[in-house]
Design an enzyme around this catalytic site. Sequence first.
Site, mmCIF file in Angstrom:
data_model
loop_
_atom_site.group_PDB
_atom_site.id
_atom_site.type_symbol
_atom_site.label_atom_id
_atom_site.label_comp_id
_atom_site.label_asym_id
_atom_site.label_seq_id
_atom_site.Cartn_x
_atom_site.Cartn_y
_atom_site.Cartn_z
ATOM 1 N N GLY A 52 -9.100 2.869 -20.189
ATOM 2 C CA GLY A 52 -7.715 2.416 -20.161
ATOM 3 C C GLY A 52 -6.728 3.321 -20.864
ATOM 4 O O GLY A 52 -5.590 2.914 -21.114
ATOM 5 N N PHE A 54 -5.155 6.192 -19.802
ATOM 6 C CA PHE A 54 -4.008 6.437 -18.921
ATOM 7 C C PHE A 54 -3.195 5.162 -18.742
ATOM 8 O O PHE A 54 -1.964 5.168 -18.795
ATOM 9 C CB PHE A 54 -4.504 6.913 -17.547
ATOM 10 C CG PHE A 54 -4.588 8.401 -17.391
ATOM 11 C CD1 PHE A 54 -4.908 9.217 -18.467
ATOM 12 C CD2 PHE A 54 -4.365 8.995 -16.160
ATOM 13 C CE1 PHE A 54 -4.998 10.592 -18.316
ATOM 14 C CE2 PHE A 54 -4.448 10.365 -15.994
ATOM 15 C CZ PHE A 54 -4.767 11.169 -17.069
ATOM 16 N N ASP A 72 -11.732 0.905 -11.313
ATOM 17 C CA ASP A 72 -12.843 1.729 -11.791
ATOM 18 C C ASP A 72 -14.149 1.065 -11.388
ATOM 19 O O ASP A 72 -14.166 -0.117 -11.022
ATOM 20 C CB ASP A 72 -12.775 1.882 -13.313
ATOM 21 C CG ASP A 72 -13.582 3.073 -13.813
ATOM 22 O OD1 ASP A 72 -14.818 3.090 -13.620
ATOM 23 O OD2 ASP A 72 -12.989 3.995 -14.396
ATOM 24 N N ASP A 90 -15.192 0.276 -5.932
ATOM 25 C CA ASP A 90 -15.905 1.495 -5.556
ATOM 26 C C ASP A 90 -15.084 2.176 -4.467
ATOM 27 O O ASP A 90 -14.979 1.664 -3.346
ATOM 28 C CB ASP A 90 -17.307 1.154 -5.046
ATOM 29 C CG ASP A 90 -18.105 2.392 -4.650
ATOM 30 O OD1 ASP A 90 -17.564 3.514 -4.748
ATOM 31 O OD2 ASP A 90 -19.274 2.239 -4.233
ATOM 32 N N ASP A 114 -8.111 10.233 -13.457
ATOM 33 C CA ASP A 114 -8.756 10.940 -14.564
ATOM 34 C C ASP A 114 -10.267 10.929 -14.360
ATOM 35 O O ASP A 114 -11.034 11.062 -15.312
ATOM 36 C CB ASP A 114 -8.385 10.279 -15.899
ATOM 37 C CG ASP A 114 -8.631 11.201 -17.084
ATOM 38 O OD1 ASP A 114 -8.406 12.421 -16.938
ATOM 39 O OD2 ASP A 114 -9.054 10.718 -18.149
ATOM 40 N N LYS A 154 -7.234 15.027 -12.503
ATOM 41 C CA LYS A 154 -8.004 15.991 -13.299
ATOM 42 C C LYS A 154 -8.989 16.725 -12.401
ATOM 43 O O LYS A 154 -9.591 16.139 -11.499
ATOM 44 C CB LYS A 154 -8.763 15.261 -14.408
ATOM 45 C CG LYS A 154 -9.670 16.181 -15.228
ATOM 46 C CD LYS A 154 -10.100 15.550 -16.524
ATOM 47 C CE LYS A 154 -11.062 14.404 -16.317
ATOM 48 N NZ LYS A 154 -11.447 13.794 -17.614
#
Length: 276
Positions: A52, A54, A72, A90, A114, A154
């Site tokens: 958490g 971000f 997530d 997913d 991220d 990222k």
Amino acid sequence: MAKPYDPKDFYYRKAKKEGLRARSAFKIDEILRRHRLLRKGQAVLDLGAAPGGFLQILADEVGETGVAVGVDLEPVRRLGKPWVKTAIVDLLSPGALDQIRTLHAGPFQLVTSDMAPKTIGVKITDEARSLELVRMALDVAEKTLAPGGAFVAKVFMGGEFPVLKKELQARFDEVHVIRPEAVRESSYEVYVLGKGLRRAAARAAPTANATPTPTSTSTSTPTSTSTPTSTSTSTPAPTLTQTQTQTPKKPARRAPAKASTAGKAKAKTGASRRTR
């Protein structure tokens, strides 16, 4: 020479001190400050949101008039803010987008990722897996971002990075490569930023809103309505009229039968022509 890995370095300790869940909070905070990607009342989607880091910063940026969605594979602990919505999703599953849209039906102004692969220490393999995650996130972004929206992800720098950059340049008006200060010196991670998603690249942003669904349904309705129209156009009534027009001709053909032999010959000639 890069410093050895220290899991409890300056930014780790700073995050703990400020009540932030991860050092990554400083990374997205720097990107947002430098590029002004969000405003109050807007919507943001964070992919790979756990734990958490971000999401804490993004939620503050959009405020209570906006919406921050985090997904997530692992559960994200609640932030205690009603405009923050999280779910276990997913992204490889066929229903991933539907799950996201149950949290927010409309398009997003920013999609962040991220996500990072489980590294094995083989640079080329780690880079390839990182690129796969970025492309997966980019695919979600294209289907959920509003035209003009932004994308942050990222990625591990490597030999195929220029290819990824070109893919982003084909979709966004601006592309930036950013290495925030909070990135460890030993890491080869950077963040790619795409600003201004082109309308042609926003493949499914309109369908991210539930409103267009009935529109497409109503569009198909006239198509079915046109079927009777074409049926009425091809109604066999004119054909029947032609048949009825030919019917009275039969007595006219029989009339010469009572006439001279020459008349019979003409009738036979006409019959042979019709046979041909």
